[in-house]
Every structure is written in structure tokens, then in C-alpha cells.
Design a protein around this motif. Structure first.
Motif, PDB file in Angstrom:
ATOM      1  N   SER A   1       0.824  -1.210   0.000  1.00 60.06           N
ATOM      2  CA  SER A   1       0.000   0.000   0.000  1.00 60.06           C
ATOM      3  C   SER A   1       0.855   1.256   0.000  1.00 60.06           C
ATOM      4  O   SER A   1       0.546   2.244  -0.673  1.00 60.06           O
ATOM      5  CB  SER A   1      -0.927   0.010   1.224  1.00 60.06           C
ATOM      6  OG  SER A   1      -1.849  -1.054   1.162  1.00 60.06           O
ATOM      7  N   GLN A   2       1.951   1.211   0.757  1.00 61.17           N
ATOM      8  CA  GLN A   2       2.845   2.365   0.817  1.00 61.17           C
ATOM      9  C   GLN A   2       3.429   2.667  -0.558  1.00 61.17           C
ATOM     10  O   GLN A   2       3.428   3.819  -1.009  1.00 61.17           O
ATOM     11  CB  GLN A   2       3.971   2.103   1.813  1.00 61.17           C
ATOM     12  CG  GLN A   2       5.106   3.106   1.780  1.00 61.17           C
ATOM     13  CD  GLN A   2       4.707   4.486   2.253  1.00 61.17           C
ATOM     14  OE1 GLN A   2       3.935   4.606   3.184  1.00 61.17           O
ATOM     15  NE2 GLN A   2       5.240   5.518   1.619  1.00 61.17           N
ATOM     16  N   VAL A   3       3.925   1.649  -1.240  1.00 63.33           N
ATOM     17  CA  VAL A   3       4.552   1.874  -2.542  1.00 63.33           C
ATOM     18  C   VAL A   3       3.514   2.378  -3.550  1.00 63.33           C
ATOM     19  O   VAL A   3       3.780   3.319  -4.311  1.00 63.33           O
ATOM     20  CB  VAL A   3       5.238   0.595  -3.046  1.00 63.33           C
ATOM     21  CG1 VAL A   3       5.736   0.776  -4.479  1.00 63.33           C
ATOM     22  CG2 VAL A   3       6.393   0.212  -2.129  1.00 63.33           C
ATOM     23  N   LEU A   4       2.338   1.763  -3.566  1.00 64.27           N
ATOM     24  CA  LEU A   4       1.325   2.169  -4.536  1.00 64.27           C
ATOM     25  C   LEU A   4       0.862   3.604  -4.294  1.00 64.27           C
ATOM     26  O   LEU A   4       0.641   4.371  -5.241  1.00 64.27           O
ATOM     27  CB  LEU A   4       0.140   1.202  -4.479  1.00 64.27           C
ATOM     28  CG  LEU A   4       0.440  -0.228  -4.939  1.00 64.27           C
ATOM     29  CD1 LEU A   4      -0.786  -1.116  -4.781  1.00 64.27           C
ATOM     30  CD2 LEU A   4       0.921  -0.246  -6.387  1.00 64.27           C
ATOM     31  N   SER A   5       0.726   3.991  -3.032  1.00 64.62           N
ATOM     32  CA  SER A   5       0.357   5.373  -2.726  1.00 64.62           C
ATOM     33  C   SER A   5       1.469   6.333  -3.139  1.00 64.62           C
ATOM     34  O   SER A   5       1.213   7.392  -3.721  1.00 64.62           O
ATOM     35  CB  SER A   5       0.072   5.509  -1.230  1.00 64.62           C
ATOM     36  OG  SER A   5      -0.269   6.835  -0.896  1.00 64.62           O
ATOM     37  N   MET A   6       2.689   5.947  -2.849  1.00 68.44           N
ATOM     38  CA  MET A   6       3.848   6.762  -3.197  1.00 68.44           C
ATOM     39  C   MET A   6       3.978   6.955  -4.706  1.00 68.44           C
ATOM     40  O   MET A   6       4.448   7.996  -5.179  1.00 68.44           O
ATOM     41  CB  MET A   6       5.082   6.057  -2.633  1.00 68.44           C
ATOM     42  CG  MET A   6       6.415   6.583  -3.036  1.00 68.44           C
ATOM     43  SD  MET A   6       7.662   5.470  -2.320  1.00 68.44           S
ATOM     44  CE  MET A   6       9.030   5.834  -3.402  1.00 68.44           C
ATOM     45  N   MET A   7       3.507   5.984  -5.495  1.00 66.63           N
ATOM     46  CA  MET A   7       3.653   6.035  -6.944  1.00 66.63           C
ATOM     47  C   MET A   7       2.480   6.700  -7.656  1.00 66.63           C
ATOM     48  O   MET A   7       2.544   6.914  -8.861  1.00 66.63           O
ATOM     49  CB  MET A   7       3.836   4.614  -7.490  1.00 66.63           C
ATOM     50  CG  MET A   7       5.166   3.964  -7.112  1.00 66.63           C
ATOM     51  SD  MET A   7       6.610   4.917  -7.673  1.00 66.63           S
ATOM     52  CE  MET A   7       6.315   4.974  -9.436  1.00 66.63           C
ATOM     53  N   MET A   8       1.414   7.035  -6.940  1.00 70.35           N
ATOM     54  CA  MET A   8       0.270   7.680  -7.598  1.00 70.35           C
ATOM     55  C   MET A   8       0.706   8.994  -8.218  1.00 70.35           C
ATOM     56  O   MET A   8       1.337   9.831  -7.570  1.00 70.35           O
ATOM     57  CB  MET A   8      -0.861   7.911  -6.597  1.00 70.35           C
ATOM     58  CG  MET A   8      -1.606   6.644  -6.221  1.00 70.35           C
ATOM     59  SD  MET A   8      -3.050   6.981  -5.181  1.00 70.35           S
ATOM     60  CE  MET A   8      -4.116   7.842  -6.355  1.00 70.35           C
ATOM     61  N   GLY A   9       0.383   9.163  -9.505  1.00 70.17           N
ATOM     62  CA  GLY A   9       0.816  10.379 -10.201  1.00 70.17           C
ATOM     63  C   GLY A   9       2.314  10.506 -10.262  1.00 70.17           C
ATOM     64  O   GLY A   9       2.843  11.608 -10.376  1.00 70.17           O
ATOM     65  N   HIS A  10       3.016   9.375 -10.197  1.00 75.54           N
ATOM     66  CA  HIS A  10       4.485   9.345 -10.153  1.00 75.54           C
ATOM     67  C   HIS A  10       5.006  10.243  -9.019  1.00 75.54           C
ATOM     68  O   HIS A  10       5.989  10.967  -9.154  1.00 75.54           O
ATOM     69  CB  HIS A  10       5.082   9.768 -11.490  1.00 75.54           C
ATOM     70  CG  HIS A  10       6.459   9.206 -11.732  1.00 75.54           C
ATOM     71  ND1 HIS A  10       6.753   7.855 -11.695  1.00 75.54           N
ATOM     72  CD2 HIS A  10       7.638   9.823 -11.997  1.00 75.54           C
ATOM     73  CE1 HIS A  10       8.031   7.655 -11.940  1.00 75.54           C
ATOM     74  NE2 HIS A  10       8.600   8.848 -12.123  1.00 75.54           N
ATOM     75  N   GLY A  11       4.307  10.159  -7.871  1.00 76.30           N
ATOM     76  CA  GLY A  11       4.735  10.881  -6.687  1.00 76.30           C
ATOM     77  C   GLY A  11       4.469  12.366  -6.710  1.00 76.30           C
ATOM     78  O   GLY A  11       4.970  13.094  -5.848  1.00 76.30           O
ATOM     79  N   GLN A  12       3.635  12.847  -7.632  1.00 73.59           N
ATOM     80  CA  GLN A  12       3.436  14.288  -7.800  1.00 73.59           C
ATOM     81  C   GLN A  12       2.093  14.756  -7.233  1.00 73.59           C
ATOM     82  O   GLN A  12       1.444  15.635  -7.793  1.00 73.59           O
ATOM     83  CB  GLN A  12       3.585  14.657  -9.272  1.00 73.59           C
ATOM     84  CG  GLN A  12       4.991  14.369  -9.806  1.00 73.59           C
ATOM     85  CD  GLN A  12       5.078  14.469 -11.317  1.00 73.59           C
ATOM     86  OE1 GLN A  12       5.635  15.400 -11.860  1.00 73.59           O
ATOM     87  NE2 GLN A  12       4.503  13.496 -11.995  1.00 73.59           N
ATOM     88  N   PHE A  13       1.685  14.138  -6.128  1.00 69.16           N
ATOM     89  CA  PHE A  13       0.531  14.596  -5.363  1.00 69.16           C
ATOM     90  C   PHE A  13       1.040  15.367  -4.144  1.00 69.16           C
ATOM     91  O   PHE A  13       2.063  15.009  -3.562  1.00 69.16           O
ATOM     92  CB  PHE A  13      -0.310  13.416  -4.874  1.00 69.16           C
ATOM     93  CG  PHE A  13      -1.247  12.842  -5.894  1.00 69.16           C
ATOM     94  CD1 PHE A  13      -1.014  12.977  -7.249  1.00 69.16           C
ATOM     95  CD2 PHE A  13      -2.367  12.136  -5.495  1.00 69.16           C
ATOM     96  CE1 PHE A  13      -1.870  12.437  -8.188  1.00 69.16           C
ATOM     97  CE2 PHE A  13      -3.236  11.592  -6.420  1.00 69.16           C
ATOM     98  CZ  PHE A  13      -2.991  11.735  -7.765  1.00 69.16           C
ATOM     99  N   CYS A  14       0.298  16.384  -3.745  1.00 64.18           N
ATOM    100  CA  CYS A  14       0.697  17.117  -2.534  1.00 64.18           C
ATOM    101  C   CYS A  14       0.552  16.259  -1.291  1.00 64.18           C
ATOM    102  O   CYS A  14       1.133  16.573  -0.243  1.00 64.18           O
ATOM    103  CB  CYS A  14      -0.120  18.394  -2.391  1.00 64.18           C
ATOM    104  SG  CYS A  14      -1.892  18.166  -2.543  1.00 64.18           S
ATOM    105  N   THR A  15      -0.195  15.173  -1.379  1.00 63.88           N
ATOM    106  CA  THR A  15      -0.361  14.265  -0.235  1.00 63.88           C
ATOM    107  C   THR A  15       0.427  12.973  -0.402  1.00 63.88           C
ATOM    108  O   THR A  15       0.157  11.989   0.278  1.00 63.88           O
ATOM    109  CB  THR A  15      -1.851  13.943  -0.025  1.00 63.88           C
ATOM    110  OG1 THR A  15      -2.405  13.455  -1.263  1.00 63.88           O
ATOM    111  CG2 THR A  15      -2.617  15.166   0.431  1.00 63.88           C
ATOM    112  N   SER A  16       1.403  12.951  -1.284  1.00 58.58           N
ATOM    113  CA  SER A  16       2.214  11.749  -1.475  1.00 58.58           C
ATOM    114  C   SER A  16       2.975  11.430  -0.189  1.00 58.58           C
ATOM    115  O   SER A  16       3.578  12.314   0.425  1.00 58.58           O
ATOM    116  CB  SER A  16       3.204  11.968  -2.622  1.00 58.58           C
ATOM    117  OG  SER A  16       3.933  10.789  -2.885  1.00 58.58           O
TER     118      SER A  16
END
Length: 522
Positions: free
Chosen positions: A294-309
Motif C-alpha cells: 500500500s505504501q509503494v502504490l500510494s507513493m507512486m500515484m501520479g508518479h509521486g506528484q501529489f501534494c499528499t504523497s
């Protein structure tokens, strides 16, 4: 829609006072996936165009602030309607300018429209109380006057488009929607990473202005790739507030300008966050592998370009940690390198990660697949002890992209100290079972003073647009811990209180009259 069809619909100009003006010869749009310029030129706003835009907004203010709540709600609904009428073109352009997947852009367009509709719904049926104190002419030794607390819109608002959300935090995004709902005209400084997207959304807003017979200067767009336009905008004396989502460096420059003006104005900046994740021991034993995935998939959302990454993971050293690290490494190794939103963002990521890997005490925990092009960025996770982490400010700085640091703590006291030393954050997540939450209640209490949103057993990526949302936090997550840029409370950034004393009933604003069911009388 083909690229040629989109090209013919673009003029590359500024939208000021209901007119498209300026010469489209300033800067180009860019395709970050192909790493090549797009065939569109855009006007570069100088001080003259900025002044024209602010003057148009100021001219519209008198008429717009007099519109009824129902008229403003119909206007916001119409903007959403017009965006959806052109949704295919908008998404096609945004995909070319950002490289974001179509599904992501479809979801972001829906969110953009839902924000507009939420504020429209609130204007039709407000939920906030209004307060009135009755007069008491017989009170001794002095009579008491009738007084009622109302709110006034601030005036023209400057909104800066964000790089990572070309729709939801840009032209018709949350800052624009909340300012318009509050009764404030808007001047948007389009982000140079997606000027064509900004233009198409502006055309939808222009159609809504005409359909609702709104004053022509209620919304204005200036395009600019240079800092001069942005600085001129926040310095203009008729700008009364600024909404900004972007980097700490640029945000501080603009915030300082706002604070040192002859008449200082509020600067509502969202300036970054590492969104720490705290994994408590009982849940780690039970779910180490799923937590890592879950951590990796969240970290990779939008290639890490979310303000909540999630950029920081805090764990205790125990037997279950080995399972977590193994699963984390396996999941990370399967992640692709990819382009980022702009070449500049990619270059900054590469520079920062190289520097962090060279710091003493820092080790590589896992990496994604190697980059196959120079403008691609490789996912990376580092690990470090809590003492080394806290000893180096560079490790505590947000890295915008697919990156995280895992900090290994020996004791709960080390975790508590790390929380004490944390900068302000938009979010933090606590992952734990009921027993963990009871054992670590002090951690929960301490962490709540560091964040704007405290999350339990969920990853932070994603912000729900709803009445109860708070998207802000202690500095540097945002520049005003009392405010939010998402949710119905965002409107309050662009109004100020005013007390009406002994005003005749016929002259009172409608929301302060007895027929308002939200009026509380004392």
C-alpha cells in the motif's frame, strides 16, 4: 479530437474583461512524455496586461458582490456545465501538456466540477450560523444597541494555477470556485506547464459568464512563464488576497511580497508536505506485506506528484520489520521510471535524490526500474536512523516525485521526539490496531498538532471534496493554519467579518434578517 483540431481552437492570448487580447509570441507549451515542445505559442503577460486584468476585476467587483446567492450558485453550476460540454477537448489537451493518464484527468475534471457544484449547493442552502444581539433600550446604565455579524467579500483575488493539478487546482479549481462563491472576482495566473488547458477551461468560464449575464471582468486569465507577471500581480494594490499551490521557495517569495505591501494582504499558500506514515507494532506483525504494498502504490500515484504523497515512513525496529522491508523492496523493484510533469521538475528530482544518497548514514532501501530516457525519473526509497534523519535538514525536505525515506526507530521515545521535531504537514497517517491506538495515544495527540488532517489506517493520497475536509496545516504545509483550500470552509479565506449596529431592518443583508433560519438571536 486530433491535435490539429485542438490547435485551431487555441488563440494563445490572455482573457481580460471578457476579451481575448495580447500577441501569442511569448512561450510554448510542452509535451513531457515525448520531451518536445508542442506547436502552440502563448502571450507573455507583462505589467501592462496584469494591470488591465486587475482593473477589469476591480471594475466587476461592485456589480458582482451585489449578485444574490442564487445568481452566484447558478453561475458556478453553469461553469461546471460548460466544462463538461467541452470535456473531451480539455482532457485531450491536458494529456498532451502533462502526460497524465486519461483516467486520472477524467477523475480530476469530475472533481473540478464537483467543487463548483458544492459551493453552488451551499449558496442555495447555507449551513453557517449568523448572529444577532437584540437591542435593550432599558438596560442600565447604558442602553444596548442591536448588532448583527455579517461578512463581506474581500475584492479581487489572484489565483495561481498548480503544476500537478491542471484542472482541480488551476483555472477553475478550488481557489477560483471558493473566491467566486464568496463574491470575489478572480485573476488567474495560468501555470506555464499547461497554458492550453487553462485557455480551454477559460473559454468554458467565458460561456458561463455570458449565459448568466455576469459582469465581464468577474474572471480573467493572464498567461506567463516569467516571474515578472506573477510579482506584478501580487503587488497590485487592488488585489486583496492570493491563493497559491506550489513550491516552498516560490511561495515564500510571494508571501513576503504580500506581507510587505503598503497595504498587506492575506496569502493562502499550500507549500508542500512529506505526509508521514507511522506504522505501529501490532499491525506491523499482522500485515507487514500488505502495508508495504500500500505504501509503494500510494507513493507512486501520479508518479509521486501529489501534494499528499507519503514521503516519510516511521517504524520501530522489530522482527516484523524485515518482512515489511522485503515486500517493500519487491514492490518497488516492479515500478517503472517515467517522465514528470515538466523537465524542470524532473531535473530537480534527479538533483535532490543524488544529493540525498550521498549523505553519511543514508542507505538505499529500494529502487524502481532504471530510467531509459534522460527526462525520466527512477522511483527511490532510502532508509536512515532517526538520529541521522534529524541531524540533516536536507533529509526532512520534500522531494517532489516518487520518493520516500524510511526512518527506523529503536523506541517509542524516539518516535515521539521525531514528531516533536517535524515541520507542519498537510496529513499524517497512523496505521495500527485498536491495541496500538490505546498504547500510543500520546503519539496521536502530539501528531494532531503537526497536521491539518490526521488519517487512520489509510494512505493519504487523495482529498475528498466535501463539507468536512481540511486541506491545510501548520507551516510550511500552508501559510495560514486556520484555513483550508478544499471543502466548504475554503470560502472563508475570501470574506471578512463586519458588524452592523442599529441598522434598519430594511437595509440589512438578507442573511441577517429574521427570516433566515440560520440566524441565532441573543
Amino acid at each position: 479530437m486530433t491535435q490539429q483540431d485542438n490547435t485551431t481552437s487555441l488563440c494563445g492570448q490572455h482573457f481580460i474583461g471578457g476579451q481575448w487580447i495580447g500577441k501569442a509570441d511569448g512561450f510554448t507549451s510542452f509535451n513531457p512524455v515525448e520531451n518536445t515542445p508542442l506547436p502552440w505559442l502563448f502571450a507573455e503577460a507583462a505589467e501592462q496586461e496584469v494591470n488591465q486584468a486587475v482593473n477589469a476585476a476591480q471594475s466587476a467587483f461592485s456589480a458582482y458582490r451585489q449578485t444574490t446567492a442564487m445568481q452566484k450558485s447558478e453561475f458556478l453550476d453553469e461553469i461546471a456545465k460548460q466544462i463538461m460540454a467541452d470535456v473531451d477537448s480539455i482532457i485531450a489537451i491536458a494529456h498532451q501538456e502533462t502526460g497524465l493518464p486519461f483516467a486520472r484527468l477524467q477523475g480530476e475534471t469530475a472533481r473540478t466540477c464537483n467543487q463548483l457544484k458544492m459551493f453552488a449547493s451551499y449558496l442555495r442552502a447555507p449551513t453557517d450560523a449568523r448572529y444577532a444581539d437584540k437591542a435593550d433600550p432599558d438596560r442600565m446604565p447604558l442602553p444596548k444597541a442591536d448588532s448583527r455579524l455579517g461578512y463581506l467579500p474581500l475584492g479581487a483575488v489572484a489565483v495561481f494555477g498548480a503544476s500537478n493539478f491542471p484542472l482541480a487546482f488551476s483555472t477553475a479549481g478550488g481557489d477560483t470556485a471558493s473566491a467566486l462563491a464568496a463574491g470575489c472576482p478572480v485573476v488567474v495566473k495560468g501555470h506555464p506547464a499547461h497554458p492550453a488547458t487553462s485557455e480551454l477551461v477559460t473559454k468554458a468560464i467565458a460561456r458561463a459568464i455570458n449565459a448568466c449575464n455576469m459582469p465581464t471582468g468577474v474572471f480573467n486569465l493572464v498567461q506567463a512563464s516569467q516571474a515578472t507577471g506573477a510579482i506584478a500581480l501580487v503587488r497590485h494594490p487592488d488585489i486583496k488576497a492570493v491563493g497559491f499551490t506550489g513550491s516552498l521557495k516560490v511561495g515564500r517569495i510571494l508571501a513576503d511580497i504580500c506581507a510587505t505591501r503598503p497595504l498587506p494582504i492575506p496569502f493562502y499558500g499550500e507549500l508542500g508536505s512529506i505526509n508521514p506514515q507511522f506504522i505501529l507494532p501490532t499491525l506491523m506483525v499482522e500485515s507487514a506485506e500488505s502495508l508495504a504494498r500500500s505504501q509503494v502504490l500510494s507513493m507512486m500515484m501520479g508518479h509521486g506528484q501529489f501534494c499528499t504523497s507519503p514521503g516519510l515512513i516511521v517504524v520501530l525496529k522489530d522482527a516484523a520489520l524485515k518482512r515489511y522491508l522485503a515486500s517493500f523492496s519487491d514492490e518497488m523493484a516492479a515500478q517503472d521510471a517515467a517522465p514528470m510533469l515538466t523537465p524542470g521538475i524532473a531535473a530537480t528530482y534527479q538533483k535532490m535524490t543524488q544529493a540525498l544518497m550521498a549523505i553519511k548514514g543514508v542507505n538505499v532501501l529500494a529502487q524502481g526500474k532504471a530510467a531509459t530516457a534522460s527526462h525520466h525519473t527512477r522511483p527511490l526509497a532510502l532508509t536512515v536512523s532517526v538520529s541521522d534523519y534529524l541531524a540533516n535538514q536536507a533529509l526532512q525536505t520534500e522531494v517532489f516525485g516518487p520518493f520516500a525515506i524510511l526512518v527506523q526507530c529503536e523506541t517509542i521515545e524516539e518516535i515521539d521526539y521525531l514528531v516533536h521535531m517535524l515541520d507542519g504537514q498537510l496529513t499524517a497517517s497512523i496505521h495500527g490496531l485498536e491495541k496500538d491506538l490505546k498504547d500510543y495515544s500520546q503519539l496521536i495527540d502530539n501528531l494532531s498538532y503537526k497536521v491539518g488532517r490526521l488519517i487512520f489506517n489509510q494512505m493519504p493520497t487523495g482529498v475528498e471534496v466535501c463539507y468536512s475536509m481540511n486541506h491545510g496545516g501548520p507551516y510550511p504545509a500552508s501559510t495560514d493554519v486556520r484555513s483550508t483550500s478544499v471543502g466548504i470552509e475554503a470560502m472563508k479565506r475570501f470574506v471578512r467579518p463586519i458588524c452592523y449596529q442599529n441598522m434598519p431592518l430594511s437595509q440589512l443583508p438578507r442573511d441577517l434578517r429574521p427570516e433566515n433560519p440560520q440566524l441565532m438571536t441573543f
